[in-house]
Design a protein around this motif. Structure first.
Motif, PDB file in Angstrom:
ATOM      1  N   ASP A 102       0.731  -0.632  -0.002  1.00  0.00           N
ATOM      2  CA  ASP A 102      -0.187  -0.083  -0.149  1.00  0.00           C
ATOM      3  C   ASP A 102       0.599   1.783  -0.202  1.00  0.00           C
ATOM      4  N   LEU A 108      -3.623   3.771  -1.718  1.00  0.00           N
ATOM      5  CA  LEU A 108      -4.266   3.287  -2.590  1.00  0.00           C
ATOM      6  C   LEU A 108      -3.539   2.254  -2.150  1.00  0.00           C
ATOM      7  N   GLU A 129      -4.924  -3.803  -4.264  1.00  0.00           N
ATOM      8  CA  GLU A 129      -5.838  -4.154  -4.150  1.00  0.00           C
ATOM      9  C   GLU A 129      -5.505  -3.326  -6.002  1.00  0.00           C
ATOM     10  N   VAL A 130      -5.610  -2.265  -5.754  1.00  0.00           N
ATOM     11  CA  VAL A 130      -5.996  -1.432  -7.145  1.00  0.00           C
ATOM     12  C   VAL A 130      -5.178  -0.591  -7.391  1.00  0.00           C
ATOM     13  N   TRP A 131      -3.825  -0.553  -6.955  1.00  0.00           N
ATOM     14  CA  TRP A 131      -2.536   0.100  -7.789  1.00  0.00           C
ATOM     15  C   TRP A 131      -1.365  -0.684  -6.845  1.00  0.00           C
ATOM     16  N   ARG A 155      -9.339   7.193  -9.720  1.00  0.00           N
ATOM     17  CA  ARG A 155     -10.085   6.710  -8.945  1.00  0.00           C
ATOM     18  C   ARG A 155     -11.095   7.118  -8.305  1.00  0.00           C
TER      19      ARG A 155
END
Length: 311
Positions: free
Chosen positions: A63, A147, A150-152, A193
């Motif tokens: 993260d 962030l 999982e998303v970046w 996002r």
């Protein structure tokens, strides 16, 4: 220049503070350095970032978190772990646990904390001066953003982890540029996002009328724009453009143009050796005097004083 490029071109680290921090639970550090912007990457273990105001955020391995100053916050293994040390301006560490040296200490080159093989490891990069980050960028960010991996999945983490431990010629410059790349990549991912709290003018870029007017102003701020000229380019009436622009952006077109011109001037004063007269022409003012008057009205100091402060 597209609007995102204009927003992200600002980071220019100069001798940034970069460390690898290693801890064993329980651990807690209060951050009160009032730096304009810091980025944190969790490498091993987990950590809570607890702002003085706002919701705590948990970060896990991979993260990335960005904290905007001058707000204070605490980073710890658990939300309620009391701080053992405080980082103050100038990256000065003050122990808070009553011991003369403190629990945390230097562990080697750009490494700090409790133990090298601790359960938690974090990479931290901090812009130490406001002149390194444009006000436009800071205004566009929330006090704390995270962030999740999982998303970046940050592609720069392995490279930064490798370079932060090196002691080679020019290493500080390498780390400065890596921090800039990391910040720009992180913010680009953040603004994509749906939960990003982008500024009104950024969201307005999607409007067919206001977006076109914004791009015209962004791309050619030196042009002698008028409401009539913008409205003609956008294919609407002056009244319709003024009303919709103000509704979506939060200020009239000419007020936005003034702010954009002065922000560009502030960046040029920081990053270039051009004369004030030359900068005035580049951003749409007829003379150094005209730029100086507008600049002082908004920033409270003259262009020359601003340049001296951020030098």
């Amino acid at each position: 220049m597209d609007v995102l490029a204009g927003l992200l071109e600002g980071p220019r680290a100069r001798g940034a503070f970069m460390i690898r921090a290693c801890f064993d639970p329980p651990w807690s550090v209060r951050i009160a350095d009032e730096a304009p912007l810091s980025v944190m990457i969790m490498v091993r273990g987990t950590a809570w970032i607890v702002p003085d105001s706002g919701e705590p955020q948990l970060i896990r391995p991979g993260d990335v978190a960005v904290a905007r100053g001058p707000d204070h916050y605490t980073v710890a293994d658990e939300q309620d772990t009391p701080p053992r040390a405080e980082i103050r301006p100038g990256e000065r560490c003050v122990p808070l646990d009553g011991t003369p040296i403190g629990r945390y200490r230097d562990l080697g080159l750009r490494t700090w904390g409790e133990t090298l093989d601790g359960g938690a490891e974090m990479l931290i990069g901090t812009y130490q001066a406001h002149g390194e980050i444009t006000g436009r960028l800071l205004d566009a960010l929330p006090p704390l953003l995270v962030l999740p991996t999982e998303v970046w999945d940050c592609p720069l983490t392995p490279l930064l982890a490798d370079e932060i431990a090196k002691d080679e010629p020019g290493q500080d410059v390498v780390l400065d540029r890596l921090l800039d790349l990391l910040m720009i990549a992180t913010l680009r991912a953040w603004f994509s996002r749906p939960e990003a709290e982008a500024p009104a003018w950024y969201r307005a870029m999607g409007d067919p009328v206001v977006g076109q007017a914004l791009r015209l102003l962004q791309d050619d701020p030196a042009h002698p724009w008028t409401i009539a000229a913008l409205a003609a380019k956008a294919g609407v009436s002056r009244a319709a453009l003024a009303r919709r622009f103000t509704e979506l952006v939060g200020e009239p077109p000419m007020a936005y143009l003034t702010g954009w011109r002065l922000a560009l001037a502030a960046d040029l004063l920081r990053d270039s050796g051009q004369t004030i007269a030359a900068i005035a022409r580049r951003v749409g003012y007829g003379s150094a005097f005209a730029l100086s008057s507008a600049f002082k009205r908004v920033y409270g100091v003259s262009p020359q004083e601003h340049r001296s402060r951020v030098a």
